[in-house]
Design a protein around this motif. Structure first.
Motif, PDB file in Angstrom:
ATOM      1  N   ASN A  71     -16.042   2.699 -15.329  1.00  0.00           N
ATOM      2  CA  ASN A  71     -16.596   1.510 -14.506  1.00  0.00           C
ATOM      3  C   ASN A  71     -16.309   2.295 -13.061  1.00  0.00           C
ATOM      4  O   ASN A  71     -15.219   2.066 -12.506  1.00  0.00           O
ATOM      5  CB  ASN A  71     -16.041   0.471 -14.653  1.00  0.00           C
ATOM      6  N   GLU A  72     -17.559   2.684 -12.497  1.00  0.00           N
ATOM      7  CA  GLU A  72     -17.484   3.248 -10.993  1.00  0.00           C
ATOM      8  C   GLU A  72     -16.745   2.156  -9.995  1.00  0.00           C
ATOM      9  O   GLU A  72     -15.733   2.642  -9.127  1.00  0.00           O
ATOM     10  CB  GLU A  72     -18.877   3.721 -10.504  1.00  0.00           C
ATOM     11  N   ARG A  73     -17.110   0.890 -10.142  1.00  0.00           N
ATOM     12  CA  ARG A  73     -16.538   0.001  -9.197  1.00  0.00           C
ATOM     13  C   ARG A  73     -15.011  -0.267  -9.349  1.00  0.00           C
ATOM     14  O   ARG A  73     -14.241  -0.273  -8.412  1.00  0.00           O
ATOM     15  CB  ARG A  73     -17.273  -1.410  -9.626  1.00  0.00           C
ATOM     16  N   TYR A  74     -14.431  -0.108 -10.518  1.00  0.00           N
ATOM     17  CA  TYR A  74     -13.107  -0.311 -10.848  1.00  0.00           C
ATOM     18  C   TYR A  74     -12.240   0.996 -10.198  1.00  0.00           C
ATOM     19  O   TYR A  74     -11.350   0.874  -9.638  1.00  0.00           O
ATOM     20  CB  TYR A  74     -12.793  -0.774 -12.354  1.00  0.00           C
ATOM     21  N   MET A  75     -12.941   2.154 -10.564  1.00  0.00           N
ATOM     22  CA  MET A  75     -12.165   3.323 -10.079  1.00  0.00           C
ATOM     23  C   MET A  75     -12.223   3.452  -8.645  1.00  0.00           C
ATOM     24  O   MET A  75     -11.276   3.935  -8.099  1.00  0.00           O
ATOM     25  CB  MET A  75     -12.962   4.470 -10.716  1.00  0.00           C
ATOM     26  N   ASP A  76     -13.455   2.943  -8.195  1.00  0.00           N
ATOM     27  CA  ASP A  76     -13.441   3.111  -6.557  1.00  0.00           C
ATOM     28  C   ASP A  76     -12.513   2.184  -5.879  1.00  0.00           C
ATOM     29  O   ASP A  76     -11.630   2.461  -5.237  1.00  0.00           O
ATOM     30  CB  ASP A  76     -14.698   2.594  -5.751  1.00  0.00           C
ATOM     31  N   ALA A  77     -12.059   0.848  -6.448  1.00  0.00           N
ATOM     32  CA  ALA A  77     -11.188   0.001  -6.039  1.00  0.00           C
ATOM     33  C   ALA A  77      -9.684   0.628  -6.423  1.00  0.00           C
ATOM     34  O   ALA A  77      -9.082   0.483  -5.517  1.00  0.00           O
ATOM     35  CB  ALA A  77     -11.127  -1.372  -6.769  1.00  0.00           C
ATOM     36  N   LEU A  78      -9.522   1.329  -7.413  1.00  0.00           N
ATOM     37  CA  LEU A  78      -8.065   2.164  -7.535  1.00  0.00           C
ATOM     38  C   LEU A  78      -8.015   3.063  -6.551  1.00  0.00           C
ATOM     39  O   LEU A  78      -6.978   3.307  -5.999  1.00  0.00           O
ATOM     40  CB  LEU A  78      -8.304   2.416  -9.160  1.00  0.00           C
ATOM     41  N   GLY A  79      -8.930   3.896  -6.464  1.00  0.00           N
ATOM     42  CA  GLY A  79      -9.124   4.919  -5.614  1.00  0.00           C
ATOM     43  C   GLY A  79      -8.553   4.386  -3.998  1.00  0.00           C
ATOM     44  O   GLY A  79      -7.867   4.810  -3.305  1.00  0.00           O
ATOM     45  N   ASP A  80      -9.306   3.402  -3.721  1.00  0.00           N
ATOM     46  CA  ASP A  80      -9.240   2.525  -2.142  1.00  0.00           C
ATOM     47  C   ASP A  80      -7.565   2.062  -2.261  1.00  0.00           C
ATOM     48  O   ASP A  80      -7.011   2.236  -1.345  1.00  0.00           O
ATOM     49  CB  ASP A  80     -10.038   1.543  -2.374  1.00  0.00           C
ATOM     50  N   ARG A  81      -7.204   1.444  -3.531  1.00  0.00           N
ATOM     51  CA  ARG A  81      -5.637   1.194  -3.306  1.00  0.00           C
ATOM     52  C   ARG A  81      -4.574   2.327  -3.154  1.00  0.00           C
ATOM     53  O   ARG A  81      -3.749   2.235  -2.436  1.00  0.00           O
ATOM     54  CB  ARG A  81      -5.398   0.330  -4.556  1.00  0.00           C
ATOM     55  N   MET A  82      -5.039   3.345  -3.686  1.00  0.00           N
ATOM     56  CA  MET A  82      -4.126   4.784  -3.771  1.00  0.00           C
ATOM     57  C   MET A  82      -4.321   5.156  -2.548  1.00  0.00           C
ATOM     58  O   MET A  82      -3.042   5.465  -1.744  1.00  0.00           O
ATOM     59  CB  MET A  82      -4.618   5.898  -4.677  1.00  0.00           C
TER      60      MET A  82
END
Length: 143
Positions: A71-82
């Motif tokens: 899921n691109e939305r979840y992976m983007d959110a994970l990347g933003d958090r990192m």
């Protein structure tokens, strides 16, 4: 999907167990750690909505871990958090880093103790085994 912060699975839902994360984990201990991490996300005030939503979806069984990874939305959110975590680390002073290192070491010791206790409870013999009624003398026998 609603954000049921701090709550477990909704009506008609169940929470997954470690074995249901084996599609992405390489060993049971890794699945256990992933499951434990997922359980902390919904209640963490430093985590944004999409990551909390993802964790709740996985924990309730509405979505698999592989689906979440795709899921691109979840992976983007994970990347933003990192990225947030990295920026915060880069802006720390030496004193801040030393204090964080001490806190992390203390947290790691506590986590290791908890994991050892969990492992012992999970892998050790049960002390509450039910073996049936105790036999007492010749009660019930007529002679």
């Amino acid at each position: 999907m609603t954000n049921r912060r701090g709550s477990g699975p909704g009506p008609g839902e169940r929470e997954i167990d470690d074995s249901e994360l084996m599609d992405v984990a390489q060993e049971p201990e890794q699945a256990h750690s992933l499951h434990k991490a997922l359980r902390t996300l919904p209640n963490n005030p430093n985590v944004n909505g999409p990551l909390q939503e993802m964790a709740q979806g996985i924990l309730s069984g509405r979505m698999g871990m592989t689906d979440a990874i795709k899921n691109e939305r979840y992976m983007d959110a994970l990347g933003d958090r990192m990225t947030e975590i990295r920026r915060a680390a880069e802006s720390q002073t030496m004193e801040d880093r030393e204090a964080e290192r001490e806190k992390r070491e203390q947290w790691e010791r506590k986590r290791d103790e908890e994991e050892q206790k969990e492992r012992a409870e999970r892998d050790g013999p049960s002390t509450n085994l039910v073996t049936g009624p105790k036999k007492r003398g010749r009660a019930g026998h007529r002679g």
